[in-house]
Scaffold this motif. Structure first.
Motif, PDB file in Angstrom:
ATOM      1  N   THR A   9     -20.665-117.957 -10.003  1.00 28.86           N
ATOM      2  CA  THR A   9     -20.536-118.442  -8.634  1.00 28.86           C
ATOM      3  C   THR A   9     -21.856-118.225  -7.892  1.00 28.86           C
ATOM      4  O   THR A   9     -22.774-117.578  -8.403  1.00 28.86           O
ATOM      5  CB  THR A   9     -19.431-117.682  -7.886  1.00 28.86           C
ATOM      6  OG1 THR A   9     -19.831-116.316  -7.748  1.00 28.86           O
ATOM      7  CG2 THR A   9     -18.095-117.792  -8.605  1.00 28.86           C
ATOM      8  N   TYR A  23     -28.694-120.051  -1.918  1.00 26.80           N
ATOM      9  CA  TYR A  23     -28.257-121.360  -1.424  1.00 26.80           C
ATOM     10  C   TYR A  23     -29.469-122.200  -1.018  1.00 26.80           C
ATOM     11  O   TYR A  23     -29.554-123.385  -1.343  1.00 26.80           O
ATOM     12  CB  TYR A  23     -27.282-121.184  -0.258  1.00 26.80           C
ATOM     13  CG  TYR A  23     -26.756-122.477   0.289  1.00 26.80           C
ATOM     14  CD1 TYR A  23     -25.814-123.218  -0.421  1.00 26.80           C
ATOM     15  CD2 TYR A  23     -27.197-122.968   1.505  1.00 26.80           C
ATOM     16  CE1 TYR A  23     -25.331-124.421   0.069  1.00 26.80           C
ATOM     17  CE2 TYR A  23     -26.712-124.169   2.010  1.00 26.80           C
ATOM     18  CZ  TYR A  23     -25.778-124.892   1.281  1.00 26.80           C
ATOM     19  OH  TYR A  23     -25.311-126.078   1.775  1.00 26.80           O
ATOM     20  N   ARG A  56     -30.598-125.792  -2.628  1.00 24.71           N
ATOM     21  CA  ARG A  56     -30.769-126.987  -1.803  1.00 24.71           C
ATOM     22  C   ARG A  56     -32.190-127.539  -1.898  1.00 24.71           C
ATOM     23  O   ARG A  56     -32.400-128.738  -1.783  1.00 24.71           O
ATOM     24  CB  ARG A  56     -30.423-126.689  -0.345  1.00 24.71           C
ATOM     25  CG  ARG A  56     -28.993-126.234  -0.117  1.00 24.71           C
ATOM     26  CD  ARG A  56     -27.979-127.236  -0.528  1.00 24.71           C
ATOM     27  NE  ARG A  56     -27.915-128.303   0.439  1.00 24.71           N
ATOM     28  CZ  ARG A  56     -27.089-129.299   0.395  1.00 24.71           C
ATOM     29  NH1 ARG A  56     -26.226-129.392  -0.572  1.00 24.71           N
ATOM     30  NH2 ARG A  56     -27.093-130.223   1.316  1.00 24.71           N
ATOM     31  N   LYS A  91     -22.535-128.544  -8.281  1.00 25.84           N
ATOM     32  CA  LYS A  91     -21.455-128.370  -7.323  1.00 25.84           C
ATOM     33  C   LYS A  91     -20.147-128.815  -7.987  1.00 25.84           C
ATOM     34  O   LYS A  91     -20.046-129.923  -8.502  1.00 25.84           O
ATOM     35  CB  LYS A  91     -21.716-129.182  -6.058  1.00 25.84           C
ATOM     36  CG  LYS A  91     -20.961-128.666  -4.870  1.00 25.84           C
ATOM     37  CD  LYS A  91     -21.519-129.213  -3.587  1.00 25.84           C
ATOM     38  CE  LYS A  91     -20.833-128.546  -2.420  1.00 25.84           C
ATOM     39  NZ  LYS A  91     -21.181-129.163  -1.172  1.00 25.84           N
ATOM     40  N   GLY A 117     -16.369-129.235  -6.945  1.00 23.98           N
ATOM     41  CA  GLY A 117     -15.565-129.232  -5.724  1.00 23.98           C
ATOM     42  C   GLY A 117     -16.461-128.860  -4.560  1.00 23.98           C
ATOM     43  O   GLY A 117     -17.471-129.492  -4.318  1.00 23.98           O
ATOM     44  N   ARG A 118     -16.111-127.789  -3.877  1.00 22.86           N
ATOM     45  CA  ARG A 118     -16.926-127.320  -2.745  1.00 22.86           C
ATOM     46  C   ARG A 118     -17.750-126.094  -3.104  1.00 22.86           C
ATOM     47  O   ARG A 118     -18.401-125.509  -2.252  1.00 22.86           O
ATOM     48  CB  ARG A 118     -16.014-126.987  -1.564  1.00 22.86           C
ATOM     49  CG  ARG A 118     -15.332-128.208  -1.004  1.00 22.86           C
ATOM     50  CD  ARG A 118     -14.422-127.838   0.136  1.00 22.86           C
ATOM     51  NE  ARG A 118     -13.800-129.029   0.664  1.00 22.86           N
ATOM     52  CZ  ARG A 118     -13.813-129.369   1.932  1.00 22.86           C
ATOM     53  NH1 ARG A 118     -14.387-128.600   2.809  1.00 22.86           N
ATOM     54  NH2 ARG A 118     -13.230-130.473   2.322  1.00 22.86           N
ATOM     55  N   GLU A 119     -17.706-125.684  -4.357  1.00 21.20           N
ATOM     56  CA  GLU A 119     -18.373-124.454  -4.797  1.00 21.20           C
ATOM     57  C   GLU A 119     -19.552-124.769  -5.705  1.00 21.20           C
ATOM     58  O   GLU A 119     -19.506-125.697  -6.501  1.00 21.20           O
ATOM     59  CB  GLU A 119     -17.372-123.586  -5.584  1.00 21.20           C
ATOM     60  CG  GLU A 119     -16.117-123.229  -4.824  1.00 21.20           C
ATOM     61  CD  GLU A 119     -16.338-122.091  -3.854  1.00 21.20           C
ATOM     62  OE1 GLU A 119     -17.180-121.225  -4.144  1.00 21.20           O
ATOM     63  OE2 GLU A 119     -15.658-122.081  -2.814  1.00 21.20           O
ATOM     64  N   TRP A 120     -20.602-123.961  -5.606  1.00 18.65           N
ATOM     65  CA  TRP A 120     -21.748-124.067  -6.504  1.00 18.65           C
ATOM     66  C   TRP A 120     -21.494-123.226  -7.744  1.00 18.65           C
ATOM     67  O   TRP A 120     -20.948-122.134  -7.655  1.00 18.65           O
ATOM     68  CB  TRP A 120     -23.020-123.594  -5.804  1.00 18.65           C
ATOM     69  CG  TRP A 120     -23.524-124.567  -4.790  1.00 18.65           C
ATOM     70  CD1 TRP A 120     -23.353-124.495  -3.442  1.00 18.65           C
ATOM     71  CD2 TRP A 120     -24.257-125.757  -5.033  1.00 18.65           C
ATOM     72  NE1 TRP A 120     -23.940-125.580  -2.839  1.00 18.65           N
ATOM     73  CE2 TRP A 120     -24.501-126.370  -3.790  1.00 18.65           C
ATOM     74  CE3 TRP A 120     -24.732-126.366  -6.195  1.00 18.65           C
ATOM     75  CZ2 TRP A 120     -25.211-127.556  -3.672  1.00 18.65           C
ATOM     76  CZ3 TRP A 120     -25.427-127.554  -6.070  1.00 18.65           C
ATOM     77  CH2 TRP A 120     -25.661-128.136  -4.821  1.00 18.65           C
ATOM     78  N   THR A 151     -28.496-134.782   2.470  1.00 18.30           N
ATOM     79  CA  THR A 151     -27.308-135.184   3.211  1.00 18.30           C
ATOM     80  C   THR A 151     -27.576-136.496   3.934  1.00 18.30           C
ATOM     81  O   THR A 151     -28.606-136.642   4.580  1.00 18.30           O
ATOM     82  CB  THR A 151     -26.922-134.097   4.235  1.00 18.30           C
ATOM     83  OG1 THR A 151     -26.769-132.855   3.552  1.00 18.30           O
ATOM     84  CG2 THR A 151     -25.627-134.431   4.936  1.00 18.30           C
ATOM     85  N   GLU A 196     -23.319-136.027   0.516  1.00 18.82           N
ATOM     86  CA  GLU A 196     -24.489-135.606  -0.242  1.00 18.82           C
ATOM     87  C   GLU A 196     -24.963-136.710  -1.172  1.00 18.82           C
ATOM     88  O   GLU A 196     -24.172-137.498  -1.681  1.00 18.82           O
ATOM     89  CB  GLU A 196     -24.160-134.357  -1.058  1.00 18.82           C
ATOM     90  CG  GLU A 196     -23.915-133.154  -0.180  1.00 18.82           C
ATOM     91  CD  GLU A 196     -23.629-131.900  -0.990  1.00 18.82           C
ATOM     92  OE1 GLU A 196     -23.080-132.015  -2.098  1.00 18.82           O
ATOM     93  OE2 GLU A 196     -23.965-130.822  -0.500  1.00 18.82           O
TER      94      GLU A 196
END
Length: 113
Positions: free
Chosen positions: A2, A18, A22, A30, A32-35, A60, A66
Motif C-alpha cells: 500500500t 504520494y 504523482r 492505482k 480502485g482508489r488506492e495506490w 488531472t 485522471e
C-alpha cells in the motif's frame, strides 16, 4: 504494498511518496482508489539513486478525471486507450442516450479491441 507500506519501506512520509508517485518518480499502479507498489520496483528505484525512472506521470483533467500520456498516446483512467476528447464525447453521448458511460465504453472496447 500500500502507499503507507511503501512510505515505511522508503522511510518517507505518505505525503512524500504520494508526491513522488504523482510526479512519475516512483512506479505505482492505482487499484480502485488506492495506490499499490511492487517492492522490486521500489528497490530498483533506490538502486538508481532516486533518479527519475521512465514512468509516465498521472495528470488531472478539467472534470477531475485522471489521464496520462505514454509514448504519444493519451489514456484516461482506467487507462483506456482513448483521449480526453473521446472521453468527453462518451459522457455527452451517455447523457443524450440516457445510458451509462460504462455501457458506452464497454461497447467501444468490444468494437475496437
Amino acid at each position: 504494498m500500500t502507499l503507507d507500506d511503501a512510505a515505511d519501506f522508503l522511510k518517507v512520509s505518505s505525503t512524500t511518496i504520494y508526491q513522488l508517485v504523482r510526479a512519475g518518480e516512483v512506479p505505482a499502479r492505482k487499484v480502485g482508489r488506492e495506490w499499490r507498489f511492487l517492492k522490486s520496483q521500489l528497490v530498483a528505484y533506490l538502486k538508481q539513486g532516486g533518479d527519475s525512472m521512465t514512468y509516465s506521470s498521472v495528470m488531472t483533467d478539467e472534470q477531475g478525471g485522471e489521464y496520462k500520456i505514454e509514448n504519444g498516446q493519451e489514456y484516461v483512467a482506467l487507462w483506456l486507450p482513448f483521449s480526453r476528447e473521446e472521453k468527453a464525447d462518451h459522457i455527452r453521448k451517455a447523457v443524450e442516450q440516457g445510458t451509462t458511460v460504462s455501457a458506452l465504453v464497454a461497447t467501444y472496447l468490444k468494437e475496437t479491441l
